[in-house]
Design an enzyme around this catalytic site. Structure first.
Site, PDB file in Angstrom:
ATOM      1  N   HIS A 175       0.823  -1.203   0.000  1.00 24.22           N
ATOM      2  CA  HIS A 175       0.000   0.000   0.000  1.00 24.22           C
ATOM      3  C   HIS A 175       0.866   1.266   0.000  1.00 24.22           C
ATOM      4  O   HIS A 175       2.031   1.238   0.398  1.00 24.22           O
ATOM      5  CB  HIS A 175      -0.926  -0.004   1.204  1.00 24.22           C
ATOM      6  CG  HIS A 175      -1.991  -1.056   1.112  1.00 24.22           C
ATOM      7  ND1 HIS A 175      -3.041  -1.120   1.993  1.00 24.22           N
ATOM      8  CD2 HIS A 175      -2.175  -2.086   0.250  1.00 24.22           C
ATOM      9  CE1 HIS A 175      -3.829  -2.127   1.682  1.00 24.22           C
ATOM     10  NE2 HIS A 175      -3.318  -2.737   0.617  1.00 24.22           N
ATOM     11  N   GLU A 191       0.820   3.920   1.873  1.00 22.82           N
ATOM     12  CA  GLU A 191       1.309   4.299   3.195  1.00 22.82           C
ATOM     13  C   GLU A 191       2.492   3.423   3.599  1.00 22.82           C
ATOM     14  O   GLU A 191       3.465   3.912   4.177  1.00 22.82           O
ATOM     15  CB  GLU A 191       0.196   4.143   4.249  1.00 22.82           C
ATOM     16  CG  GLU A 191      -1.071   4.917   3.940  1.00 22.82           C
ATOM     17  CD  GLU A 191      -2.113   4.096   3.194  1.00 22.82           C
ATOM     18  OE1 GLU A 191      -3.306   4.280   3.474  1.00 22.82           O
ATOM     19  OE2 GLU A 191      -1.742   3.290   2.309  1.00 22.82           O
ATOM     20  N   CYS A 239      -6.526   1.651   5.334  1.00 22.71           N
ATOM     21  CA  CYS A 239      -7.158   0.404   5.763  1.00 22.71           C
ATOM     22  C   CYS A 239      -6.642   0.045   7.163  1.00 22.71           C
ATOM     23  O   CYS A 239      -5.647   0.626   7.621  1.00 22.71           O
ATOM     24  CB  CYS A 239      -6.835  -0.707   4.764  1.00 22.71           C
ATOM     25  SG  CYS A 239      -5.099  -1.233   4.794  1.00 22.71           S
TER      26      CYS A 239
END
Length: 172
Positions: A68, A70, A93
């Site tokens: 992801h 991040e 998430c």
């Protein structure tokens, strides 16, 4: 941090999201310390892992292979992220939220999700919000139509080298 800087960094995260090869979910993240950029990231496969079309179109395969935005930003930061702010184009998430909390970031800023996004991920996002509350992480969400670009001071010079480069890259 002012909404001017929030807008600037959300705009940068949105720009970076376009670097993702994912045909359906392009996500960008910017980690800052004050108004200084610490790291950038976008969602994609690990370095050296082939992002073949059949992998990108197979949802289960893609979800298993994707790092992801991040996560990528945290990996490339190569420093302590305590007290930093993370700007991301989508709400993180729970998997990313737990890592951001563990890194002791102080603040998460994201663009409010669309109804379509919420229809698929509402339960996950509620879990992330619950973790943020428990860990005392500040979260700011901006509805896309409420982002104040007028006061952000974002300009493109009418001429010069930068304008030429942008025109060529963006087909302006």
């Amino acid at each position: 941090m002012s909404s001017k800087w929030d807008t600037r960094f959300l705009g940068l995260a949105a720009h970076i999201s376009g670097w993702s090869k994912d045909p359906s979910s392009q996500v960008g993240a910017v980690i800052t310390d004050g108004n200084r950029i610490v790291s950038l990231g976008y969602n994609g496969f690990a370095a050296g892992v082939e992002d073949r079309p059949e992998r990108l179109s197979d949802r289960n395969c893609k979800l298993n292979l994707t790092i992801h935005a991040e996560e990528n930003a945290m990996i490339f930061a190569k420093r302590d992220l305590t007290g930093c702010t993370v700007y991301v184009t989508h709400p993180p998430c729970p998997r990313c939220a737990s890592k951001l909390i563990q890194e002791e970031v102080a603040r998460i800023v994201h663009i409010a999700p669309s109804d379509d996004f919420l229809s698929r991920w509402a339960d996950d996002l509620e879990l992330s919000r619950e973790m943020y509350r428990e860990a005392d992480i500040e979260v700011t969400s901006y509805a896309i139509e409420r982002i104040d670009i007028e006061n952000a001071g974002i300009t493109i010079a009418p001429g010069g080298f930068f304008r030429t480069v942008l025109s060529r890259l963006l087909g302006l």
